[in-house]
Design an enzyme around this catalytic site. Structure first.
Site, PDB file in Angstrom:
ATOM      1  N   ASP A 159       0.838  -1.189   0.000  1.00 40.59           N
ATOM      2  CA  ASP A 159       0.000   0.000   0.000  1.00 40.59           C
ATOM      3  C   ASP A 159       0.881   1.250   0.000  1.00 40.59           C
ATOM      4  O   ASP A 159       1.533   1.547   1.000  1.00 40.59           O
ATOM      5  CB  ASP A 159      -0.896  -0.050   1.248  1.00 40.59           C
ATOM      6  CG  ASP A 159      -1.828   1.133   1.368  1.00 40.59           C
ATOM      7  OD1 ASP A 159      -1.728   2.094   0.581  1.00 40.59           O
ATOM      8  OD2 ASP A 159      -2.669   1.096   2.295  1.00 40.59           O
ATOM      9  N   VAL A 205      -5.366   4.679  -6.824  1.00 36.86           N
ATOM     10  CA  VAL A 205      -4.292   5.257  -6.018  1.00 36.86           C
ATOM     11  C   VAL A 205      -4.641   6.683  -5.603  1.00 36.86           C
ATOM     12  O   VAL A 205      -4.422   7.076  -4.445  1.00 36.86           O
ATOM     13  CB  VAL A 205      -2.960   5.239  -6.805  1.00 36.86           C
ATOM     14  CG1 VAL A 205      -1.895   6.060  -6.112  1.00 36.86           C
ATOM     15  CG2 VAL A 205      -2.487   3.817  -7.005  1.00 36.86           C
ATOM     16  N   ASP A 206      -5.192   7.460  -6.504  1.00 36.67           N
ATOM     17  CA  ASP A 206      -5.538   8.853  -6.236  1.00 36.67           C
ATOM     18  C   ASP A 206      -6.491   8.950  -5.044  1.00 36.67           C
ATOM     19  O   ASP A 206      -6.255   9.707  -4.095  1.00 36.67           O
ATOM     20  CB  ASP A 206      -6.161   9.459  -7.496  1.00 36.67           C
ATOM     21  CG  ASP A 206      -6.333  10.964  -7.435  1.00 36.67           C
ATOM     22  OD1 ASP A 206      -5.758  11.617  -6.548  1.00 36.67           O
ATOM     23  OD2 ASP A 206      -7.047  11.494  -8.305  1.00 36.67           O
ATOM     24  N   SER A 218      -0.896   5.699 -14.876  1.00 34.47           N
ATOM     25  CA  SER A 218      -1.736   5.440 -16.061  1.00 34.47           C
ATOM     26  C   SER A 218      -2.085   3.971 -16.283  1.00 34.47           C
ATOM     27  O   SER A 218      -2.692   3.631 -17.288  1.00 34.47           O
ATOM     28  CB  SER A 218      -1.115   6.018 -17.340  1.00 34.47           C
ATOM     29  OG  SER A 218      -1.224   7.420 -17.353  1.00 34.47           O
ATOM     30  N   GLY A 259      -4.059   2.019 -14.368  1.00 32.11           N
ATOM     31  CA  GLY A 259      -5.366   1.628 -13.860  1.00 32.11           C
ATOM     32  C   GLY A 259      -6.458   2.067 -14.821  1.00 32.11           C
ATOM     33  O   GLY A 259      -6.524   1.622 -15.969  1.00 32.11           O
TER      34      GLY A 259
END
Length: 187
Positions: free
Chosen positions: A18, A41-42, A129, A131
């Protein structure tokens, strides 16, 4: 799990886990152009950093309008173990003929350059980029790993760690790194 390659006096790591738990100097966020959080992730970085991160991002967007793909900005890390968040926007995959490779390279390079400007030596990266933006993994891995190596060799950072979610992703990226750089130092 950790894989390590050494280039000059710098290290490129692959880690399974993580990214929000990284204690690097900065966590790189695969952001959208509005810096408003989102999925993947964002969203995880925004949730872990707390609401102060969104406030800081809104202040940046109020000044610049939006963050173009391939560029990067920096905020404090707030509730993260990392002191800073470097937000970069990767390209949406549109078949490869829309400058996606140049833009993805730029996202990594701009993040490394911004870290250097702020005296940050240890960086944690996601697979930008890969995902929702749909970049083909093999191409993205080759680009990311080569840009990180180049930045490390140029002295832009002392350590760049790619955090990968899940064993399958980790094994894939480890294979790509081995194909590019040879066996890792910890083999």
């Amino acid at each position: 799990m950790t894989t390590r390659w050494t280039f000059a006096d710098a290290h490129l790591l692959l880690l399974e886990g993580d990214i929000t738990r990284s204690d690097a100097d900065a966590v790189v966020n695969a952001a959208n152009s509005g810096l408003l959080g989102g999925g993947g992730v964002d969203g995880a970085i925004h949730r872990a950093a707390g609401p102060e991160l969104l406030v800081a991002c809104r202040e940046i967007i109020a000044r610049i309008g939006s963050l173009p793909a391939g560029q990067a900005v920096i905020t404090p890390g707030f509730r993260l173990a990392a002191r800073h968040v470097i937000h970069t926007v990767g390209p949406v995959w549109r078949g490869g003929g829309q400058g996606e490779e140049i833009t993805l390279r730029s996202a990594y390079a701009a993040s490394l350059a911004l870290a250097r400007q702020h005296g940050l030596a240890r960086l944690a990266f996601p697979a930008v980029s890969c995902g929702a933006y749909g970049y083909p993994l093999e191409q993205a891995a080759r680009i990311a790993l080569s840009e990180l190596r180049q930045g490390l060799q140029a002295g832009l950072a002392r350590e760049a760690a790619l955090w990968l979610h899940g064993r399958t992703a980790y094994d894939f990226w480890r294979g790509q790194g081995t194909a590019l750089f040879g066996p890792p130092a910890n083999d």
